[in-house]
Design a protein around this motif. Structure first.
Motif, mmCIF file in Angstrom:
data_model
loop_
_atom_site.group_PDB
_atom_site.id
_atom_site.type_symbol
_atom_site.label_atom_id
_atom_site.label_comp_id
_atom_site.label_asym_id
_atom_site.label_seq_id
_atom_site.Cartn_x
_atom_site.Cartn_y
_atom_site.Cartn_z
ATOM 1 N N LEU A 252 0.929 -1.242 -0.076
ATOM 2 C CA LEU A 252 0.180 0.093 0.127
ATOM 3 C C LEU A 252 0.891 1.192 0.049
ATOM 4 N N PRO A 253 0.581 2.411 -0.584
ATOM 5 C CA PRO A 253 1.253 3.490 -0.670
ATOM 6 C C PRO A 253 1.010 4.559 0.419
ATOM 7 N N VAL A 254 1.487 4.157 1.584
ATOM 8 C CA VAL A 254 1.088 4.833 2.784
ATOM 9 C C VAL A 254 2.141 5.631 2.851
ATOM 10 N N SER A 255 1.926 6.624 4.013
ATOM 11 C CA SER A 255 2.975 7.659 4.269
ATOM 12 C C SER A 255 3.674 7.114 5.627
ATOM 13 N N GLY A 256 5.021 7.172 5.451
ATOM 14 C CA GLY A 256 5.650 6.729 6.431
ATOM 15 C C GLY A 256 7.114 7.377 6.529
ATOM 16 N N LEU A 257 8.090 7.278 7.509
ATOM 17 C CA LEU A 257 9.271 7.974 7.505
ATOM 18 C C LEU A 257 10.064 7.198 6.489
ATOM 19 N N LEU A 258 10.935 8.007 5.811
ATOM 20 C CA LEU A 258 12.091 7.719 4.757
ATOM 21 C C LEU A 258 13.291 7.530 5.625
ATOM 22 N N ARG A 259 13.837 6.479 5.502
ATOM 23 C CA ARG A 259 15.321 6.560 6.210
ATOM 24 C C ARG A 259 16.417 6.197 5.348
ATOM 25 N N GLY A 260 16.410 6.755 4.014
ATOM 26 C CA GLY A 260 17.535 6.421 3.093
ATOM 27 C C GLY A 260 16.908 5.710 1.884
ATOM 28 N N PHE A 261 16.030 6.546 0.955
ATOM 29 C CA PHE A 261 15.353 5.982 -0.090
ATOM 30 C C PHE A 261 16.025 6.799 -1.327
ATOM 31 N N ARG A 262 16.734 6.346 -2.118
ATOM 32 C CA ARG A 262 17.317 7.069 -3.285
ATOM 33 C C ARG A 262 17.722 8.354 -2.519
ATOM 34 N N GLY A 263 18.493 8.172 -1.399
ATOM 35 C CA GLY A 263 19.136 9.460 -1.023
ATOM 36 C C GLY A 263 18.266 10.461 -0.025
ATOM 37 N N MET A 264 16.954 10.150 -0.166
ATOM 38 C CA MET A 264 15.758 10.772 0.827
ATOM 39 C C MET A 264 15.773 10.254 2.169
ATOM 40 N N GLU A 265 15.815 11.113 3.128
ATOM 41 C CA GLU A 265 15.504 10.679 4.524
ATOM 42 C C GLU A 265 15.011 11.804 5.385
ATOM 43 N N ASP A 266 14.531 11.133 6.563
ATOM 44 C CA ASP A 266 13.949 12.289 7.331
ATOM 45 C C ASP A 266 12.929 12.980 7.126
ATOM 46 N N VAL A 267 11.875 12.536 6.232
ATOM 47 C CA VAL A 267 10.649 13.042 5.811
ATOM 48 C C VAL A 267 9.473 11.955 5.525
ATOM 49 N N CYS A 268 8.603 12.335 6.012
ATOM 50 C CA CYS A 268 7.308 11.372 5.847
ATOM 51 C C CYS A 268 6.627 11.634 4.495
#
Ligand code: NAD
Length: 312
Positions: A252-268
């Motif tokens: 499911l495309p839910v919102s959650g914390l990114l902890r290093g996805f393609r260089g993106m982190e610290d954002v939901c």
């Protein structure tokens, strides 16, 4: 079978309760709202339909104690968009409500998984994560589950196929900067870019643009007409609740914390993730074009700017 606690018995909260009741998602559904008369009336109305639904108990009130022992607490309380307002316009007011209510929720339901629906949902999800200090897996935003459902509906309608056979996601913010992931979209395993079937048409660039515009304007259109969106979000949230409470491991495309996805982190923000009893897993490595990735990055920056602006 678990207990669902719902904060906010407005259009969205009450419709989630109704959908969860008729789909038999939980043994107990408890609604909490500061508006006593409203919550009591919703609880009464739902109880009057118990005969026609799978067995469940429905209760509620204006005391947060009603949420005690909930397995999942769904947050829907707060201001909603007035015609013309964006979701981000609600950030300040709804963050204040979270600040007030979430410590109380943690007191009565410390083991609950939090499912945030209040807008702007990505901002509110990150604020909830920081306020409660819960593990990232247990703070989930309804994200673009609804937007992806609108997207799939429009593609299905255009191509005259069942919506269930369209696999396509909207990623990023649940809001104006959201990104359609066309490159990974399929119908019956056929990449959408190769879809050309007699009597089912194909998708031109103009068709795609029209669909994306329609997805982005969907909430504005419904709010203009009836003041709130409730049925589709009720079913979308119910779908997430089923994935959690029945440990379905649904993507499911839910919102959650990114902890290093393609260089993106610290954002939901939203990306397809596996959802089960423990909450969310890390985003799946979904293929993306360069443009999709840069759009996602811009969406992340937009959410981050609002969250930092609020002091979180
Ligand atoms: P609504 O005005 O009908 O209901 C909000 C309810 O929250 C009211 O009953 C109010 O009394 C209650 N409330 C306010 N402060 C409270 C508090 N401190 N504690 C408990 N209850 C409190 O609004 P709605 O249409 O149900 O929308 C609710 C939220 O859901 C909005 O922020 C809206 O933008 C959002 N929403 C999200 C999605 C999504 O996909 N994430 C979709 C639709 C709506």
């Amino acid at each position: 079978m678990g207990k669902i606690g719902i904060i906010g018995a407005g259009s969205v909260g009450a419709t989630i309760a109704y959908a969860a009741l008729i789909r038999g998602v939980a043994r107990e559904i408890s609604l909490f709202d500061i508006a006593r008369t409203k919550v009591d009336a919703e609880v009464l109305d739902l109880n009057h339909g118990l005969l026609f639904a799978p067995q469940a108990k429905v209760d509620g009130g204006d005391d947060v104690e009603v949420l005690r022992g909930a397995d999942v607490v769904v947050m829907t309380a707060g201001a909603k968009q007035k015609p013309g307002q964006t979701r981000m316009d609600l950030a300040e007011a709804n963050t204040q409500i979270c600040k007030k209510i979430l410590p109380e929720v943690m007191r009565v339901a410390p083991d609950a998984l939090l499912l945030m629906v209040t807008n702007p949902v990505d901002v509110v999800t990150e604020v909830a994560l920081k306020l409660t200090k819960l593990p990232w897996q247990r703070v989930v935003g309804s994200g673009t589950v609804l937007d992806s459902s609108r997207f799939r509906y429009l593609v299905a309608k255009h191509c005259n196929v069942a919506v269930q056979n369209v696999h396509a996601y909207i990623a990023g913010e649940h809001g104006d900067s959201e990104i359609p992931l066309w490159a990974s979209a399929t119908i019956g395993s056929i990449p959408l870019s190769q879809w050309s079937v007699e009597e089912h048409g194909r998708l031109t660039s103009a068709d795609k643009e029209g669909i994306v515009k329609n997805v982005k304007e969907a909430a504005y259109q419904v709010i203009q007409g009836k003041g709130a969106t409730n049925y589709a979000v009720g079913l979308a949230v119910c779908n997430i609740l089923e994935a959690i409470l029945f440990d379905e491991r649904r993507v499911l495309p839910v919102s959650g914390l990114l902890r290093g996805f393609r260089g993106m982190e610290d954002v939901c923000l939203s990306l397809p993730r596996i959802v089960g009893r423990g909450g969310i897993e890390a985003p799946l490595p979904i293929p993306m074009t360069v443009d999709e990735e840069s759009g996602l990055r811009e969406s992340a920056e937009r959410i981050r700017a609002v969250v930092r602006g609020l002091g979180y």
